[in-house]
Write a protein that holds these residues in place. Structure first.
Motif, mmCIF file in Angstrom:
data_model
loop_
_atom_site.group_PDB
_atom_site.id
_atom_site.type_symbol
_atom_site.label_atom_id
_atom_site.label_comp_id
_atom_site.label_asym_id
_atom_site.label_seq_id
_atom_site.Cartn_x
_atom_site.Cartn_y
_atom_site.Cartn_z
ATOM 1 N N ASP A 196 156.829 -6.309 37.925
ATOM 2 C CA ASP A 196 156.796 -5.029 37.238
ATOM 3 C C ASP A 196 155.980 -4.060 38.080
ATOM 4 O O ASP A 196 154.868 -4.372 38.486
ATOM 5 C CB ASP A 196 156.145 -5.248 35.873
ATOM 6 C CG ASP A 196 156.188 -4.029 34.979
ATOM 7 O OD1 ASP A 196 156.530 -2.923 35.447
ATOM 8 O OD2 ASP A 196 155.851 -4.178 33.798
ATOM 9 N N ARG A 197 156.509 -2.898 38.347
ATOM 10 C CA ARG A 197 155.792 -1.903 39.153
ATOM 11 C C ARG A 197 155.185 -0.782 38.311
ATOM 12 O O ARG A 197 154.563 0.122 38.841
ATOM 13 C CB ARG A 197 156.734 -1.337 40.206
ATOM 14 C CG ARG A 197 157.167 -2.418 41.195
ATOM 15 C CD ARG A 197 157.563 -1.786 42.506
ATOM 16 N NE ARG A 197 158.025 -2.768 43.444
ATOM 17 C CZ ARG A 197 157.247 -3.363 44.347
ATOM 18 N NH1 ARG A 197 155.967 -3.099 44.400
ATOM 19 N NH2 ARG A 197 157.752 -4.230 45.186
ATOM 20 N N ARG A 198 155.351 -0.848 37.009
ATOM 21 C CA ARG A 198 154.785 0.171 36.121
ATOM 22 C C ARG A 198 153.260 0.120 36.183
ATOM 23 O O ARG A 198 152.661 -0.946 36.238
ATOM 24 C CB ARG A 198 155.244 -0.099 34.693
ATOM 25 C CG ARG A 198 154.681 0.855 33.705
ATOM 26 C CD ARG A 198 155.182 0.563 32.309
ATOM 27 N NE ARG A 198 154.440 1.369 31.374
ATOM 28 C CZ ARG A 198 154.318 1.093 30.100
ATOM 29 N NH1 ARG A 198 154.909 0.043 29.588
ATOM 30 N NH2 ARG A 198 153.619 1.877 29.321
ATOM 31 N N VAL A 199 152.619 1.285 36.160
ATOM 32 C CA VAL A 199 151.157 1.357 36.094
ATOM 33 C C VAL A 199 150.790 1.504 34.620
ATOM 34 O O VAL A 199 151.092 2.510 33.992
ATOM 35 C CB VAL A 199 150.606 2.537 36.918
ATOM 36 C CG1 VAL A 199 149.096 2.651 36.743
ATOM 37 C CG2 VAL A 199 150.972 2.368 38.383
ATOM 38 N N TYR A 200 150.156 0.469 34.075
ATOM 39 C CA TYR A 200 149.789 0.453 32.662
ATOM 40 C C TYR A 200 148.451 1.133 32.416
ATOM 41 O O TYR A 200 148.262 1.797 31.407
ATOM 42 C CB TYR A 200 149.715 -0.993 32.158
ATOM 43 C CG TYR A 200 151.055 -1.665 32.123
ATOM 44 C CD1 TYR A 200 151.860 -1.579 30.993
ATOM 45 C CD2 TYR A 200 151.525 -2.372 33.221
ATOM 46 C CE1 TYR A 200 153.101 -2.194 30.957
ATOM 47 C CE2 TYR A 200 152.767 -2.986 33.191
ATOM 48 C CZ TYR A 200 153.549 -2.894 32.057
ATOM 49 O OH TYR A 200 154.778 -3.491 32.031
ATOM 50 N N GLY B 222 153.497 -4.477 40.901
ATOM 51 C CA GLY B 222 152.564 -3.345 40.909
ATOM 52 C C GLY B 222 152.627 -2.512 42.164
ATOM 53 O O GLY B 222 153.683 -2.014 42.558
ATOM 54 N N GLY C 49 154.303 -8.692 34.497
ATOM 55 C CA GLY C 49 153.477 -7.494 34.591
ATOM 56 C C GLY C 49 152.881 -7.336 35.973
ATOM 57 O O GLY C 49 153.509 -7.631 36.979
ATOM 58 N N ASN C 50 151.655 -6.879 36.020
ATOM 59 C CA ASN C 50 150.910 -6.711 37.265
ATOM 60 C C ASN C 50 149.446 -6.527 36.905
ATOM 61 O O ASN C 50 149.088 -6.585 35.728
ATOM 62 C CB ASN C 50 151.475 -5.537 38.085
ATOM 63 C CG ASN C 50 151.444 -4.224 37.331
ATOM 64 O OD1 ASN C 50 150.398 -3.770 36.889
ATOM 65 N ND2 ASN C 50 152.607 -3.604 37.161
ATOM 66 N N SER D 2 147.539 -3.995 36.692
ATOM 67 C CA SER D 2 147.199 -2.878 35.805
ATOM 68 C C SER D 2 147.415 -3.202 34.332
ATOM 69 O O SER D 2 146.853 -2.538 33.466
ATOM 70 C CB SER D 2 147.985 -1.619 36.193
ATOM 71 O OG SER D 2 149.334 -1.705 35.802
ATOM 72 N N ALA D 3 148.197 -4.218 34.032
ATOM 73 C CA ALA D 3 148.412 -4.629 32.641
ATOM 74 C C ALA D 3 147.303 -5.553 32.141
ATOM 75 O O ALA D 3 147.267 -5.889 30.963
ATOM 76 C CB ALA D 3 149.766 -5.324 32.510
#
Length: 141
Positions: free
Chosen positions: A14-18, A98, A70-71, A73-74
């Protein structure tokens, strides 16, 4: 052996920044490290909350390894917990997760972890007295 237990489909990159460290009160700097194959891993260096250089040299160093989804940031609540416990923290995203380059690869997770440990030694090793030791804090795997 790991292929018998996990399949590549179980790595949910997952590359989303949480979240960002500064949003939860952590002072950090973004760092990079290269795996032997040249893939750039990116993560965070979060120094221990100290009052003196002597305290900084005595603080434990922990490499945080996020799980198979996730990554980093999660999972900042875990990083914050380590920080509050007085630890220096290095937290990298695995390749393909990430902020890191590359593609997810179950066979390379140990290489990624070793790369993160080498970065911890580079970032904090010179301030440590005696033998340099690294703690690992990992999720799910």
């Amino acid at each position: 052996m790991t292929k018998l237990i996990y399949s590549k489909l179980e790595l949910v990159a997952d590359r989303r920044v949480y979240e960002r460290p500064e949003h939860i009160g952590l002072v950090e700097s973004t760092i990079e490290a290269r795996r032997p194959d040249g893939t750039v891993l990116r993560g965070y260096k979060i120094p221990a909350p100290t009052t003196s250089a002597a305290d900084a040299g005595a603080a434990p160093v922990v490499v945080f390894l996020s799980g198979n989804t996730g990554n980093v940031s999660a999972h900042f609540p875990y990083v914050e917990m380590l920080h509050r416990a007085g630890c220096h923290v290095i937290a990298f995203d695995y390749a393909g997760f990430g902020l890191s380059d590359g593609k997810r690869d179950l066979d390379k997770l140990i290489v990624d972890a070793n790369t993160a440990c080498a970065a911890a030694r580079r970032e904090f090793g010179s301030s440590m007295e005696g033998e340099f030791k690294i703690g690992l804090f990992g999720l799910s795997m």
